[in-house]
Design a protein around this motif. Structure first.
Motif, PDB file in Angstrom:
ATOM      1  N   SER A  60     -20.782 -13.905  14.887  1.00  0.00           N
ATOM      2  CA  SER A  60     -20.737 -12.477  15.181  1.00  0.00           C
ATOM      3  C   SER A  60     -19.275 -12.082  15.377  1.00  0.00           C
ATOM      4  O   SER A  60     -18.381 -12.937  15.444  1.00  0.00           O
ATOM      5  N   VAL A  61     -19.024 -10.776  15.498  1.00  0.00           N
ATOM      6  CA  VAL A  61     -17.648 -10.312  15.696  1.00  0.00           C
ATOM      7  C   VAL A  61     -17.071 -10.819  17.009  1.00  0.00           C
ATOM      8  O   VAL A  61     -15.844 -10.842  17.184  1.00  0.00           O
ATOM      9  N   ASP A  62     -17.934 -11.277  17.929  1.00  0.00           N
ATOM     10  CA  ASP A  62     -17.444 -11.820  19.198  1.00  0.00           C
ATOM     11  C   ASP A  62     -16.644 -13.097  18.989  1.00  0.00           C
ATOM     12  O   ASP A  62     -15.843 -13.486  19.854  1.00  0.00           O
ATOM     13  N   ASP A  63     -16.856 -13.759  17.837  1.00  0.00           N
ATOM     14  CA  ASP A  63     -16.110 -14.989  17.535  1.00  0.00           C
ATOM     15  C   ASP A  63     -14.716 -14.693  17.001  1.00  0.00           C
ATOM     16  O   ASP A  63     -13.904 -15.610  16.836  1.00  0.00           O
ATOM     17  N   LEU A  64     -14.439 -13.430  16.699  1.00  0.00           N
ATOM     18  CA  LEU A  64     -13.162 -13.055  16.088  1.00  0.00           C
ATOM     19  C   LEU A  64     -12.140 -12.684  17.160  1.00  0.00           C
ATOM     20  O   LEU A  64     -11.770 -11.524  17.326  1.00  0.00           O
ATOM     21  N   ASN A  65     -11.687 -13.680  17.873  1.00  0.00           N
ATOM     22  CA  ASN A  65     -10.722 -13.474  18.949  1.00  0.00           C
ATOM     23  C   ASN A  65      -9.300 -13.740  18.454  1.00  0.00           C
ATOM     24  O   ASN A  65      -9.079 -13.995  17.267  1.00  0.00           O
ATOM     25  N   ASP A  66      -8.336 -13.694  19.349  1.00  0.00           N
ATOM     26  CA  ASP A  66      -6.945 -13.925  18.966  1.00  0.00           C
ATOM     27  C   ASP A  66      -6.756 -15.300  18.330  1.00  0.00           C
ATOM     28  O   ASP A  66      -5.983 -15.456  17.381  1.00  0.00           O
ATOM     29  N   THR A  67      -7.459 -16.284  18.848  1.00  0.00           N
ATOM     30  CA  THR A  67      -7.335 -17.641  18.310  1.00  0.00           C
ATOM     31  C   THR A  67      -7.725 -17.677  16.837  1.00  0.00           C
ATOM     32  O   THR A  67      -7.060 -18.327  16.012  1.00  0.00           O
ATOM     33  N   PHE A  68      -8.788 -16.963  16.487  1.00  0.00           N
ATOM     34  CA  PHE A  68      -9.224 -16.919  15.082  1.00  0.00           C
ATOM     35  C   PHE A  68      -8.121 -16.362  14.198  1.00  0.00           C
ATOM     36  O   PHE A  68      -7.795 -16.939  13.152  1.00  0.00           O
ATOM     37  N   TYR A  69      -7.520 -15.248  14.596  1.00  0.00           N
ATOM     38  CA  TYR A  69      -6.505 -14.617  13.757  1.00  0.00           C
ATOM     39  C   TYR A  69      -5.197 -15.407  13.747  1.00  0.00           C
ATOM     40  O   TYR A  69      -4.513 -15.472  12.723  1.00  0.00           O
ATOM     41  N   HIS A  70      -4.877 -16.040  14.864  1.00  0.00           N
ATOM     42  CA  HIS A  70      -3.669 -16.859  14.887  1.00  0.00           C
ATOM     43  C   HIS A  70      -3.835 -18.105  14.016  1.00  0.00           C
ATOM     44  O   HIS A  70      -2.887 -18.524  13.342  1.00  0.00           O
ATOM     45  N   ASN A  71      -5.019 -18.674  14.006  1.00  0.00           N
ATOM     46  CA  ASN A  71      -5.293 -19.798  13.096  1.00  0.00           C
ATOM     47  C   ASN A  71      -5.177 -19.347  11.644  1.00  0.00           C
ATOM     48  O   ASN A  71      -4.637 -20.071  10.797  1.00  0.00           O
ATOM     49  N   ARG A  72      -5.674 -18.157  11.375  1.00  0.00           N
ATOM     50  CA  ARG A  72      -5.599 -17.632  10.012  1.00  0.00           C
ATOM     51  C   ARG A  72      -4.132 -17.394   9.602  1.00  0.00           C
ATOM     52  O   ARG A  72      -3.752 -17.630   8.466  1.00  0.00           O
ATOM     53  N   MET A  73      -3.328 -16.941  10.528  1.00  0.00           N
ATOM     54  CA  MET A  73      -1.898 -16.773  10.240  1.00  0.00           C
ATOM     55  C   MET A  73      -1.245 -18.127   9.936  1.00  0.00           C
ATOM     56  O   MET A  73      -0.359 -18.220   9.087  1.00  0.00           O
ATOM     57  N   GLU A  74      -1.688 -19.155  10.640  1.00  0.00           N
ATOM     58  CA  GLU A  74      -1.133 -20.483  10.373  1.00  0.00           C
ATOM     59  C   GLU A  74      -1.546 -20.965   8.982  1.00  0.00           C
ATOM     60  O   GLU A  74      -0.767 -21.626   8.285  1.00  0.00           O
ATOM     61  N   HIS A  75      -2.754 -20.630   8.546  1.00  0.00           N
ATOM     62  CA  HIS A  75      -3.179 -20.944   7.178  1.00  0.00           C
ATOM     63  C   HIS A  75      -2.251 -20.242   6.176  1.00  0.00           C
ATOM     64  O   HIS A  75      -1.877 -20.817   5.141  1.00  0.00           O
ATOM     65  N   ILE A  76      -1.893 -19.003   6.482  1.00  0.00           N
ATOM     66  CA  ILE A  76      -0.984 -18.251   5.608  1.00  0.00           C
ATOM     67  C   ILE A  76       0.397 -18.912   5.583  1.00  0.00           C
ATOM     68  O   ILE A  76       1.003 -19.058   4.519  1.00  0.00           O
TER      69      ILE A  76
END
Length: 286
Positions: A142-158
């Motif tokens: 759910s959108v509740d799983d989309l916290n700062d950690t999720f987006y920061h991990n995605r930035m690290e993938h980038i």
């Protein structure tokens, strides 16, 4: 112009950075610079070992489209490929979020321009987290799983994605067109007031404008986490379009000039020795 002044090399706070800079001779200087970029791109094409990826991000009306037109006007059409990324298609959503960007990367010898980029996946989706649900990621229930950690991990993938492609010959330059909210309002009004600009206006622009502060926060986080030595961000004051174009063009030129090993290939000895013969052959046909 010292382009290092615009590079993100230390932590930045967007509200402290000017959105307007005016160079009164920007248009004249740009004409000269884009011819130099064209010549260097020809050399890059002949050399065949490097490509360049120019990433453009900015709020609506920040001038991305016109910047692309003006900066690359003199470059051989063969040498520049522009991709404007829209809402992901069904096919694209069946892959990871970077897939559609990876397959759009420029070939060696060419300049690729991403008009809106892979960073949309940590900007728009962070302001509108519901968009992520269409990706069907197993760990996201759910959108509740989309916290700062999720987006920061995605930035690290980038960061890893960009590290990989730079190590394989892609020169990356990333530009954030830093527009003021006041100037965006003026440009939106212009789209309404000028009949020939009406087609550019969308009610959605006003809805996104209400989320201005959220976008600025997300941009600031992205700039601070993903500006790397081999893939730097440049914050370009965008309220004056001619100056913004000049800054981007000058940065591209200086970066290409730094690659001293980029040279046109030399003819092999046998072909060089027979040039007079080939010349005589062609002249005899006329």
């Amino acid at each position: 112009m010292n382009t290092e002044n615009y590079k993100v090399s230390t932590r930045v706070t967007l509200r402290e950075i000017a959105t307007k800079e005016v160079n009164n001779s920007a248009k004249k200087k740009l004409k000269k610079i884009r011819k130099q970029i064209s010549a260097l791109q020809d050399t890059m094409y002949a050399h065949g070992k490097y490509s360049m990826l120019v990433c453009l991000q900015g709020m609506d009306t920040s001038g991305k489209d016109s910047l692309i037109r003006e900066v690359f006007k003199d470059v051989n059409a063969r040498g520049v490929v522009v991709h404007s990324f829209k809402v992901p298609t069904d096919k694209e959503l069946k892959h990871d979020f970077l897939w559609r960007h990876y397959i759009a990367l420029p070939e060696r010898g060419k300049i690729g321009v991403f008009n809106r980029t892979h960073y949309e996946n940590v900007l728009v989706t962070r302001v509108h987290p519901g968009y992520i649900m269409g990706e069907n990621i197993p760990a996201v229930k759910s959108v509740d799983d989309l916290n700062d950690t999720f987006y920061h991990n995605r930035m690290e993938h980038i960061n890893n994605f960009e590290k990989h492609i730079t190590e394989n010959g892609t020169i990356i330059l990333k530009f954030f067109l830093h527009l003021s909210k006041e100037e965006q309002g003026n440009r939106l009004l212009r789209r309404i007031n000028l009949k020939e600009k009406n087609w550019k206006f969308s009610e959605g622009d006003l809805k996104e404008r209400k989320l201005w502060d959220q976008y600025q926060t997300c941009y600031e986080d992205v700039l601070n986490r993903t500006s790397k030595k081999k893939a730097p961000w440049y914050i370009v004051p965008a309220d004056d379009k001619p100056t913004a174009r000049l800054i981007v063009a000058n940065t591209i030129l200086e970066t290409l000039q730094q690659h001293k090993d980029m040279k046109e290939p030399v003819l092999d000895d046998e072909t060089k020795a027979r040039l007079s013969e080939f010349k005589s052959q062609l002249e005899s046909e006329q």
